[in-house]
Write a protein that holds these residues in place. Sequence first.
Motif, PDB file in Angstrom:
ATOM      1  N   LEU A 149      37.387 -54.463  -5.415  1.00 22.30           N
ATOM      2  CA  LEU A 149      38.385 -54.267  -6.381  1.00 22.30           C
ATOM      3  C   LEU A 149      37.542 -54.714  -7.700  1.00 22.30           C
ATOM      4  CD1 LEU A 149      40.745 -53.070  -7.629  1.00 22.30           C
ATOM      5  CD2 LEU A 149      41.992 -54.804  -6.936  1.00 22.30           C
ATOM      6  N   CYS A 150      37.540 -55.932  -7.740  1.00 15.42           N
ATOM      7  CA  CYS A 150      36.915 -56.546  -8.998  1.00 15.42           C
ATOM      8  C   CYS A 150      35.579 -55.918  -9.563  1.00 15.42           C
ATOM      9  CB  CYS A 150      36.614 -58.127  -8.795  1.00 15.42           C
ATOM     10  SG  CYS A 150      38.053 -59.182  -8.722  1.00 15.42           S
ATOM     11  N   SER A 151      34.637 -55.500  -8.581  1.00 23.85           N
ATOM     12  CA  SER A 151      33.601 -54.652  -9.043  1.00 23.85           C
ATOM     13  C   SER A 151      33.892 -53.459  -9.576  1.00 23.85           C
ATOM     14  CB  SER A 151      32.773 -54.235  -7.724  1.00 23.85           C
ATOM     15  OG  SER A 151      32.062 -55.478  -7.400  1.00 23.85           O
ATOM     16  N   LEU A 152      35.026 -52.636  -9.181  1.00 18.81           N
ATOM     17  CA  LEU A 152      35.471 -51.472  -9.731  1.00 18.81           C
ATOM     18  C   LEU A 152      35.978 -51.633 -11.152  1.00 18.81           C
ATOM     19  CD1 LEU A 152      36.791 -48.599  -9.899  1.00 18.81           C
ATOM     20  CD2 LEU A 152      38.789 -49.294  -8.585  1.00 18.81           C
ATOM     21  N   ILE A 153      36.777 -52.815 -11.343  1.00 16.91           N
ATOM     22  CA  ILE A 153      37.227 -53.275 -12.831  1.00 16.91           C
ATOM     23  C   ILE A 153      36.247 -53.414 -13.518  1.00 16.91           C
ATOM     24  CG2 ILE A 153      38.642 -54.723 -13.917  1.00 16.91           C
ATOM     25  CD1 ILE A 153      40.350 -55.149 -11.260  1.00 16.91           C
TER      26      ILE A 153
END
Length: 608
Positions: A304-308
């Motif tokens: 999820l942090c990579s998406l953000i």
Amino acid sequence: MKNKLLYLLRITCIFALMFFTVGCKNDVVKVKPQADMEWWREARFGMFVHWGLYSVAAGEWNGRQIDGIGEWIQNFGKISNKDYEKLAKDFTMSSYNPENWVKMAKDAGAKYIVFTTKHHEGFCLYPSDYSDFDVEMTPYKGDPLKELVDACRKYGIKVGLYYSHRQDWREEAAAVMKNEYDGHYGKPKSEVKPDLDRYIQEKAIPQMKELLTKYGKIDVLWYDTPFDLTKEQSQMFVDIVRELQPECIINGRVGYDLGDYGALGDNEMPFASAAKDLEMVATMNHTWGYKKQDNNWKSSRDILCSLIECASRGVNYMINIGPKADGTVPQPSVDIMNYIGKWMSKNSESIYGTSSNPFNDNFPWGYVTRKDNSIYLHLLSEPLNREIILKGMLSVVDDAYVLSDGKKVIVDNGDVCRLSLPEGLDYSEIPVIKVVCEWPARFNDECYINENVISIPVASGKIIPGEKGALKIAEGCNTSNFNNNTGLLKLGFIIEQPGDYIVRVHTNRHWRRSFAKGMRITLKIDDNKPFENVELQQDYEYDNVRRNSYPESYSDLGTVRFDKCGMKTMTLSVDAVGTFNMLGFFGEDIQNESDDNIRFNKIELIKK
């Protein structure tokens, strides 16, 4: 009277049309077909699907585990075509339910799906008139591609097709000799006779016509590994799409920068706001195609942090799933997609249709995206003293609140904008603060200190050419072609607090290469050279989601003192690129990067 007016109007239109036609017939302007990039930029999030005969092998051959990523098992295991095709009888797809895949993607917030119609193995996941090595060899009685396309349209998901346009291990004509092995085509490597033009004309282009004419509107065409294609050959793969589906987006791996957006490597994340349209493609573990022994799953939160982070760079993010041979998706993949969906259900406004961080990218607590006159602060950790200082904010902030529940954030529009966060925020859940600015929102991107760190991206620098050319800033926002003959990089930053600072130099590399020994650099600050011809040591390597593709390290050079506040200039040059060892037998360098280079990401000044 009315009839006369209508008659005169018709006559006028006819003469006008005649005049336009005569005047322009020898000067016809052809409008170049253009891909529809608007929806893609709005989407920001997609799902990749790798599925093929390699899903049957699942990383093993004759009871032996084969090293490397699962979809390359035929190459890595040196398996002949005659033996490899036997996998087709076990490619049952018995539990294949494309609607389940599509609903999983939609519930996670993905806006498009890209599906492997033909990977490097050459097996077509649809019935093809130009190859007998296709889905009709399997027990499955249907067209899995058509069924997936229909499901995508039913649920409003854009359709993307992956097609390996250069590599096709089924076809001797398409042999890539550097990757070839004895016995692949039932003959020694010395007898293999590639004929790339014949492969393109007799198989690849005809199959592209099938895909672009039999399945309705295609939104993305995703090519891969252009390798030794000529520019003219790559252009053929562009032209066939432009001819048959003009609005279809073509990815950057078609080759020669001919795509509609740029080409990053697998699992490669830009280190600053991207200067062009880009897409990060990422795995959930270490493989793309299903491999039953690969249980090195990345955490849901890290993905999820990579998406953000991608959104904060102005980059799309496409996460991969590798279904099993029966069509079921591994449970860890389902769990990750569900985790993303739960967060997106409350915070997707901070991702869809956003642009990159308008500030210098140097907030220790997380990432920033922007949309119109609002910015979104994604809090991966609690800011120091629960306070966010927005240096570079030039507009008055009208309002700020937690996006998921509307809880108010206290705003102080003094000399610098300060936000005081409410107590009780759960930072493990990555709360988002929406900040609404006075219209039009204005910012600057100077390199300020934040929580005792001044972060200076190399992409913000000015290139000074050298004796034999000039270094470049690559699409990943790292340096490229940077050596002792290709000039200098000038970087600006602001000292607000005099004192001693640790100088930390961040680099990365392709995973096949060791950290180079003997890398030497000179760092000049204003008119002083506190670090001249110093060797970079690997003081730390980050254990993050990119470690197995583009490992990131830093080197602490020492301490420098600043006695006065103000704007400063740092000049970086390379004295020696050093030497490295090759660590693996495989790894595609999409950018064809030279070995004569140090990949710098950023330099940090950390106040002691």
